[in-house]
Design a protein around this motif. Structure first.
Motif, short mmCIF file in Angstrom:
data_model
loop_
_atom_site.label_atom_id
_atom_site.label_comp_id
_atom_site.label_asym_id
_atom_site.label_seq_id
_atom_site.Cartn_x
_atom_site.Cartn_y
_atom_site.Cartn_z
N ARG A 193 0.83 -1.22 0.00
CA ARG A 193 0.00 0.00 0.00
C ARG A 193 0.85 1.26 0.00
NH1 ARG A 193 -3.41 -2.98 3.51
NH2 ARG A 193 -2.28 -2.21 5.33
N GLN A 194 1.97 1.22 0.70
CA GLN A 194 2.78 2.42 0.85
C GLN A 194 3.91 2.51 -0.18
OE1 GLN A 194 1.77 4.76 2.82
NE2 GLN A 194 0.15 3.48 3.67
N PHE A 195 4.41 1.36 -0.62
CA PHE A 195 5.59 1.34 -1.49
C PHE A 195 5.22 1.54 -2.96
CE2 PHE A 195 8.84 -1.11 -3.90
CZ PHE A 195 9.96 -0.39 -3.54
N VAL A 196 4.27 0.77 -3.44
CA VAL A 196 3.98 0.77 -4.88
C VAL A 196 3.56 2.14 -5.39
CG1 VAL A 196 2.49 -0.20 -6.67
CG2 VAL A 196 3.49 -1.70 -4.93
N PRO A 197 2.64 2.86 -4.74
CA PRO A 197 2.28 4.18 -5.27
C PRO A 197 3.46 5.15 -5.32
CG PRO A 197 0.67 3.45 -3.64
CD PRO A 197 1.83 2.51 -3.55
N ARG A 198 4.42 5.00 -4.43
CA ARG A 198 5.54 5.93 -4.39
C ARG A 198 6.58 5.67 -5.47
NH1 ARG A 198 3.55 5.84 0.76
NH2 ARG A 198 3.60 7.83 1.89
N ILE A 199 6.61 4.46 -6.04
CA ILE A 199 7.58 4.21 -7.10
C ILE A 199 6.99 4.41 -8.50
CG2 ILE A 199 8.86 2.59 -5.66
CD1 ILE A 199 7.70 0.32 -7.33
N MET A 200 5.67 4.60 -8.56
CA MET A 200 5.06 4.87 -9.85
C MET A 200 5.50 6.26 -10.34
SD MET A 200 3.36 2.11 -10.32
CE MET A 200 2.34 2.54 -11.74
N GLY A 201 5.84 6.36 -11.58
CA GLY A 201 6.22 7.65 -12.14
C GLY A 201 7.60 8.14 -11.72
N MET A 202 8.50 7.22 -11.28
CA MET A 202 9.82 7.63 -10.82
C MET A 202 10.88 7.60 -11.92
SD MET A 202 10.55 6.26 -6.96
CE MET A 202 12.06 7.24 -6.96
N ARG A 203 10.53 7.14 -13.11
CA ARG A 203 11.55 6.95 -14.14
C ARG A 203 12.30 8.24 -14.46
NH1 ARG A 203 11.40 1.82 -16.64
NH2 ARG A 203 12.89 2.62 -18.17
N ASP A 204 11.61 9.35 -14.53
CA ASP A 204 12.29 10.62 -14.84
C ASP A 204 13.29 10.98 -13.74
OD1 ASP A 204 10.98 10.86 -17.22
OD2 ASP A 204 9.50 12.32 -16.50
N GLY A 213 12.61 -14.60 -7.74
CA GLY A 213 11.93 -15.59 -6.93
C GLY A 213 10.59 -15.96 -7.53
N GLY A 214 9.61 -16.25 -6.65
CA GLY A 214 8.29 -16.64 -7.13
C GLY A 214 7.36 -16.89 -5.96
N GLY A 215 6.09 -17.08 -6.27
CA GLY A 215 5.11 -17.32 -5.23
C GLY A 215 4.82 -16.07 -4.42
N ILE A 216 4.38 -16.26 -3.19
CA ILE A 216 3.95 -15.13 -2.37
C ILE A 216 5.13 -14.24 -1.96
CG2 ILE A 216 1.93 -16.35 -1.50
CD1 ILE A 216 3.44 -16.73 1.16
N HIS A 217 6.35 -14.75 -2.09
CA HIS A 217 7.53 -13.97 -1.72
C HIS A 217 8.22 -13.35 -2.94
CE1 HIS A 217 7.69 -14.80 2.60
NE2 HIS A 217 7.19 -15.99 2.29
N TYR A 218 7.53 -13.31 -4.07
CA TYR A 218 8.10 -12.65 -5.24
C TYR A 218 8.56 -11.24 -4.85
CZ TYR A 218 8.44 -10.91 -10.05
OH TYR A 218 8.89 -10.38 -11.23
N CYS A 219 9.72 -10.84 -5.35
CA CYS A 219 10.36 -9.59 -4.92
C CYS A 219 9.42 -8.40 -5.02
CB CYS A 219 11.61 -9.34 -5.77
SG CYS A 219 12.43 -7.78 -5.39
N ILE A 220 9.19 -7.75 -3.90
CA ILE A 220 8.26 -6.63 -3.86
C ILE A 220 8.81 -5.40 -4.57
CG2 ILE A 220 9.00 -5.53 -1.69
CD1 ILE A 220 6.00 -5.45 -0.91
N GLY A 221 10.13 -5.34 -4.72
CA GLY A 221 10.76 -4.20 -5.38
C GLY A 221 11.16 -4.47 -6.81
N ALA A 222 10.61 -5.51 -7.43
CA ALA A 222 11.03 -5.91 -8.78
C ALA A 222 10.86 -4.77 -9.79
CB ALA A 222 10.25 -7.14 -9.22
N ALA A 223 9.74 -4.06 -9.73
CA ALA A 223 9.49 -3.00 -10.71
C ALA A 223 10.53 -1.89 -10.59
CB ALA A 223 8.09 -2.43 -10.54
#
Length: 406
Positions: free
Chosen positions: A96-107, A341-351
């Motif tokens: 909830r807290q991590f994903v929205p903050r990394i969206m749009g960070m490419r620039d 990795g894979g499954g429920i522990h797939y890397c949360i920071g992959a993107a």
């Protein structure tokens, strides 16, 4: 069941793969280990090398991420080694807290890469350490910014993180001095994080730490211990693997000059190229699990309570899954690697890791004129699990200005 000969030979090959003298190229040893996709080692643990078998184990609910003793440790566990339902509660809060903050960070990432390379721009021949000058400072800066770590603390945090990653390696590769230093470093990190949390203004910023402090969920906000454990995991995992991903990608490009030229002319190539780095030379070589029940797999039975080593890097080169697995082929179709990795522990920071690597490798291809490796192989870090170069010196004829700014 596996024979005593198979157990001994697999154990010997695995021990060789962990030795530092094979750090630069453990893959011939992995190739031999792949002949038996799941095997019991002489110490009683199990080794999985097959792509199919690793994938099944990563997704099996009878597998625990706590690779030591999933039912008897009273300590708080990070989401990396926690099982449901605790894992799900922690992961949902972080997502909830991590994903929205990394969206749009490419620039922003692009700007940081540009500034790091601008510091070395030269019209004359020179040399760049891709690890120290780019691959390390880029993800460290990003994760510290995301979490609200003060800029003046980045060097201290980096030192703590580097020392702690040694603790991820198999215990048989660590000396008593290593273990003692790890214990001291864990205390230092805990004290640092407690101070960071205590002085952080949860109402005054939009960073990830403030978000976690204020997160609303049916289970309530994280308490101080969960917050510290989660913050420590994100700080370390948020950059160490990306350092290796960028460095290993640079190695692949400089060992394949034709691909470097292709990337320079076709920036879209970087997307499949990074995926092939994750398969061919992944930054995380292996992971660990333990069994909550007997598991029948690959013609054998792994008993309840067993420890399993998942050799991800071997699975990524399984000839039963990938054609010509030893070749670096960015155009490879259906590249279902195990790099995150894979499954429920797939890397949360992959993107985020993908974005950082894609932007960094594109910039290197665009701006390095006639690059070459100063040493091949380069010097490697001690770590067997988080495997990557300690330094990666690259000589060049010129380090060009960013052509987009001309």
């Amino acid at each position: 069941m596996t024979s005593a000969v198979q157990q001994r030979s697999a154990a010997e090959l695995f021990a060789q793969a962990l030795r530092y003298e094979n750090r630069a190229d453990p893959y011939p040893l992995y190739e031999q280990l792949l002949q038996e996709p799941v095997v019991r080692l002489t110490d009683g643990s199990w080794l999985a090398t097959g792509h199919r078998e690793i994938g099944l184990l990563l997704r099996d609910p009878r597998i625990s991420a706590d690779r030591l003793n999933p039912q008897q440790q009273p300590i708080r566990k990070s989401l990396l080694i926690a099982d449901p339902p605790r894992h799900d509660q922690l992961r949902q809060a972080v997502t909830r807290q991590f994903v929205p903050r990394i969206m749009g960070m490419r620039d922003h990432i692009d700007g940081l890469v540009t500034s790091l390379l601008d510091a070395h721009t030269s019209e004359t021949p020179g040399e760049l350490d891709v690890v120290g000058d780019l691959a390390y400072p880029l993800p460290v800066t990003i994760i510290c910014e995301l979490l609200g770590v003060p800029r003046e603390d980045e060097r201290l945090f980096g030192s703590l993180a580097r020392r702690l990653t040694r603790g991820l390696d198999p215990v048989e590769t660590q000396t008593e001095e290593d273990i003692h230093q790890l214990q001291q470093t864990r205390v230092e990190l805990a004290e640092y994080l407690e101070g960071l949390i205590a002085r952080h203004d949860a109402d005054g910023g939009g960073d990830l730490l403030a978000g976690l402090m204020n997160d609303q969920s049916p289970d309530g906000p994280m308490d101080a211990i969960d917050l510290r454990v989660t913050l420590g995991l994100l700080l370390i995992a948020g950059h160490e693997t990306t350092v290796n991903l960028i460095a290993n990608g640079t190695l692949a490009l400089l060992r394949n000059p034709g691909l470097l030229a292709r990337l320079r002319n076709d920036p879209d190539l970087v997307t499949p190229l990074v995926e092939e780095v994750l398969r061919h030379d992944p930054p995380v070589q292996m992971s660990g699990r333990s069994t909550l029940a007997d598991i029948d797999i690959a013609g054998t039975t792994i008993p309840k309570g067993a420890r399993i080593r998942l050799l991800l890097a071997a699975g990524n080169r399984d000839p039963r899954r990938f054609a010509d697995p030893g070749s670096f082929l960015p155009d490879r179709a259906d590249n279902a690697h195990l790099g995150f990795g894979g499954g429920i522990h797939y890397c949360i920071g992959a993107a985020l890791a993908r974005a950082e690597a894609q932007i960094a490798l594109t910039a290197l291809a665009r701006r390095l004129d006639s690059p070459r490796l100063v040493a091949d192989p380069p010097p490697y870090r001690e770590n067997a699990i988080l495997r990557g170069p300690e330094r990666l010196p690259v000589a060049f004829a010129r380090l060009l200005p960013d052509p987009r700014e001309q």
